[in-house]
Design an enzyme around this catalytic site. Structure first.
Site, PDB file in Angstrom:
ATOM      1  N   CYS A   5     -48.237  22.199   8.861  1.00 47.32           N
ATOM      2  CA  CYS A   5     -47.643  21.188   7.982  1.00 47.32           C
ATOM      3  C   CYS A   5     -48.705  20.218   7.468  1.00 47.32           C
ATOM      4  O   CYS A   5     -49.414  19.577   8.247  1.00 47.32           O
ATOM      5  CB  CYS A   5     -46.557  20.439   8.743  1.00 47.32           C
ATOM      6  SG  CYS A   5     -45.926  19.013   7.847  1.00 47.32           S
ATOM      7  N   ASP A  31     -49.140   9.187  -2.639  1.00 44.32           N
ATOM      8  CA  ASP A  31     -48.936  10.568  -3.070  1.00 44.32           C
ATOM      9  C   ASP A  31     -50.148  10.974  -3.911  1.00 44.32           C
ATOM     10  O   ASP A  31     -50.591  10.219  -4.788  1.00 44.32           O
ATOM     11  CB  ASP A  31     -47.656  10.670  -3.906  1.00 44.32           C
ATOM     12  CG  ASP A  31     -47.240  12.104  -4.171  1.00 44.32           C
ATOM     13  OD1 ASP A  31     -46.146  12.482  -3.743  1.00 44.32           O
ATOM     14  OD2 ASP A  31     -48.016  12.845  -4.828  1.00 44.32           O
ATOM     15  N   HIS A  47     -42.194  15.308  13.052  1.00 44.95           N
ATOM     16  CA  HIS A  47     -41.961  16.353  12.042  1.00 44.95           C
ATOM     17  C   HIS A  47     -40.470  16.674  11.982  1.00 44.95           C
ATOM     18  O   HIS A  47     -39.932  17.361  12.841  1.00 44.95           O
ATOM     19  CB  HIS A  47     -42.766  17.623  12.365  1.00 44.95           C
ATOM     20  CG  HIS A  47     -42.529  18.712  11.368  1.00 44.95           C
ATOM     21  ND1 HIS A  47     -43.325  18.895  10.252  1.00 44.95           N
ATOM     22  CD2 HIS A  47     -41.569  19.662  11.292  1.00 44.95           C
ATOM     23  CE1 HIS A  47     -42.863  19.909   9.538  1.00 44.95           C
ATOM     24  NE2 HIS A  47     -41.794  20.396  10.158  1.00 44.95           N
ATOM     25  N   ASN A  88     -36.206  13.883  -1.575  1.00 46.93           N
ATOM     26  CA  ASN A  88     -35.794  15.222  -1.971  1.00 46.93           C
ATOM     27  C   ASN A  88     -35.539  16.081  -0.740  1.00 46.93           C
ATOM     28  O   ASN A  88     -36.367  16.119   0.168  1.00 46.93           O
ATOM     29  CB  ASN A  88     -36.884  15.864  -2.838  1.00 46.93           C
ATOM     30  CG  ASN A  88     -37.189  15.037  -4.083  1.00 46.93           C
ATOM     31  OD1 ASN A  88     -36.328  14.322  -4.562  1.00 46.93           O
ATOM     32  ND2 ASN A  88     -38.408  15.131  -4.585  1.00 46.93           N
ATOM     33  N   HIS A 101     -39.887  13.021   3.636  1.00 43.43           N
ATOM     34  CA  HIS A 101     -40.658  11.891   3.102  1.00 43.43           C
ATOM     35  C   HIS A 101     -39.837  11.162   2.053  1.00 43.43           C
ATOM     36  O   HIS A 101     -38.950  11.745   1.429  1.00 43.43           O
ATOM     37  CB  HIS A 101     -41.974  12.380   2.483  1.00 43.43           C
ATOM     38  CG  HIS A 101     -41.803  13.526   1.554  1.00 43.43           C
ATOM     39  ND1 HIS A 101     -41.682  14.825   1.986  1.00 43.43           N
ATOM     40  CD2 HIS A 101     -41.681  13.575   0.211  1.00 43.43           C
ATOM     41  CE1 HIS A 101     -41.510  15.626   0.953  1.00 43.43           C
ATOM     42  NE2 HIS A 101     -41.504  14.885  -0.143  1.00 43.43           N
TER      43      HIS A 101
HETATM   44  P1  5GP Z   1     -41.680  16.684  -2.693  1.00 43.07           P
HETATM   45  O1  5GP Z   1     -41.853  17.514  -3.916  1.00 43.07           O
HETATM   46  O2  5GP Z   1     -41.594  17.557  -1.457  1.00 43.07           O
HETATM   47  O3  5GP Z   1     -40.550  15.686  -2.756  1.00 43.07           O
HETATM   48  O4  5GP Z   1     -42.967  15.789  -2.598  1.00 43.07           O
HETATM   49  C1  5GP Z   1     -44.140  16.225  -2.000  1.00 43.07           C
HETATM   50  C2  5GP Z   1     -45.227  15.358  -2.521  1.00 43.07           C
HETATM   51  O5  5GP Z   1     -46.365  15.531  -1.702  1.00 43.07           O
HETATM   52  C3  5GP Z   1     -45.677  15.706  -3.947  1.00 43.07           C
HETATM   53  O6  5GP Z   1     -45.373  14.619  -4.812  1.00 43.07           O
HETATM   54  C4  5GP Z   1     -47.178  15.965  -3.819  1.00 43.07           C
HETATM   55  O7  5GP Z   1     -47.920  15.384  -4.867  1.00 43.07           O
HETATM   56  C5  5GP Z   1     -47.514  15.341  -2.487  1.00 43.07           C
HETATM   57  N1  5GP Z   1     -48.621  15.990  -1.798  1.00 43.07           N
HETATM   58  C6  5GP Z   1     -48.780  17.322  -1.611  1.00 43.07           C
HETATM   59  N2  5GP Z   1     -49.928  17.560  -0.930  1.00 43.07           N
HETATM   60  C7  5GP Z   1     -50.490  16.334  -0.681  1.00 43.07           C
HETATM   61  C8  5GP Z   1     -51.670  15.930  -0.002  1.00 43.07           C
HETATM   62  O8  5GP Z   1     -52.466  16.744   0.510  1.00 43.07           O
HETATM   63  N3  5GP Z   1     -51.918  14.602   0.066  1.00 43.07           N
HETATM   64  C9  5GP Z   1     -51.075  13.686  -0.489  1.00 43.07           C
HETATM   65  N4  5GP Z   1     -51.409  12.405  -0.373  1.00 43.07           N
HETATM   66  N5  5GP Z   1     -49.937  14.034  -1.130  1.00 43.07           N
HETATM   67  C10 5GP Z   1     -49.647  15.348  -1.230  1.00 43.07           C
HETATM   68 ZN    ZN Z   2     -44.994  17.924   9.598  1.00 46.47          ZN
END
Ligand code: 5GP
Ligand code: ZN
Length: 143
Positions: A5, A31, A47, A88, A101
């Site tokens: 993860c 993000d 987690h 989400n 998150h």
């Molecule tokens: P979701 O689409 O699951 O609601 O949001 C996941 C978020 O995680 C996305 O907006 C993406 O930009 C962010 N994200 C993915 N990988 C990383 C990472 O390695 N570091 C950071 N800071 N954000 C990440």
């Molecule tokens: Zn996790």
């Protein structure tokens, strides 16, 4: 901790992040996509996949910190005039990282590159159908 993860790795500092707040229960970091400047994720250190996996204790420890972090983000920049907070759950709901998150997306203007579409289906269900729908949900409330 889930070894595969990405957010568990960020929580363990195996992957760097721009962190703005951390305590025993949560980590809040930018993000990577910065949809708008200051776009922050509030992440439980435990987690859990999605909202359906929270118990009341975890929910209290995580969600109670959101207003404090939101206020700090807003206070950091006078150009921030609002904030969308999104969470989400499931691929259909745009979840791409399966460690729960909360997105805090500061808002600057109508054309700041963030948008949501809210359909209006007010007239699709009769009052009886709405009541039946509500009753089914009520039957499934816990506690
Ligand atoms: P979701 O689409 O699951 O609601 O949001 C996941 C978020 O995680 C996305 O907006 C993406 O930009 C962010 N994200 C993915 N990988 C990383 C990472 O390695 N570091 C950071 N800071 N954000 C990440
Ligand atoms: Zn996790």
């Amino acid at each position: 901790m889930d070894e595969n993860c990405i957010f568990c790795k960020i929580i363990n500092n195996e992957i760097p992040s721009t962190t703005i707040y951390e305590d025993d229960d949560i980590k809040a970091f930018f993000d990577i996509s910065q949809v708008t400047p200051g776009h922050t994720l509030v992440v439980p250190k435990k987690h859990v996949q999605d909202i359906f996996a929270y118990d009341e204790d975890l929910a209290e420890r995580v969600f109670k910190k959101v207003p404090m972090i939101a206020r700090a983000i807003k206070a950091s920049n006078p150009k921030i005039i609002g904030m969308n907070i999104c969470q989400n759950n499931g691929k259909i709901a745009y979840q791409s990282v399966m460690h729960s998150h909360i997105h805090l997306v500061p808002r600057y203007s109508n054309d700041d590159d963030f948008s949501m579409h809210w359909g209006d289906n007010t007239d699709l269900a009769s009052n009886d159908e709405l009541q039946a729908r509500a009753d089914k949900i009520k039957q499934n409330l816990e506690g």
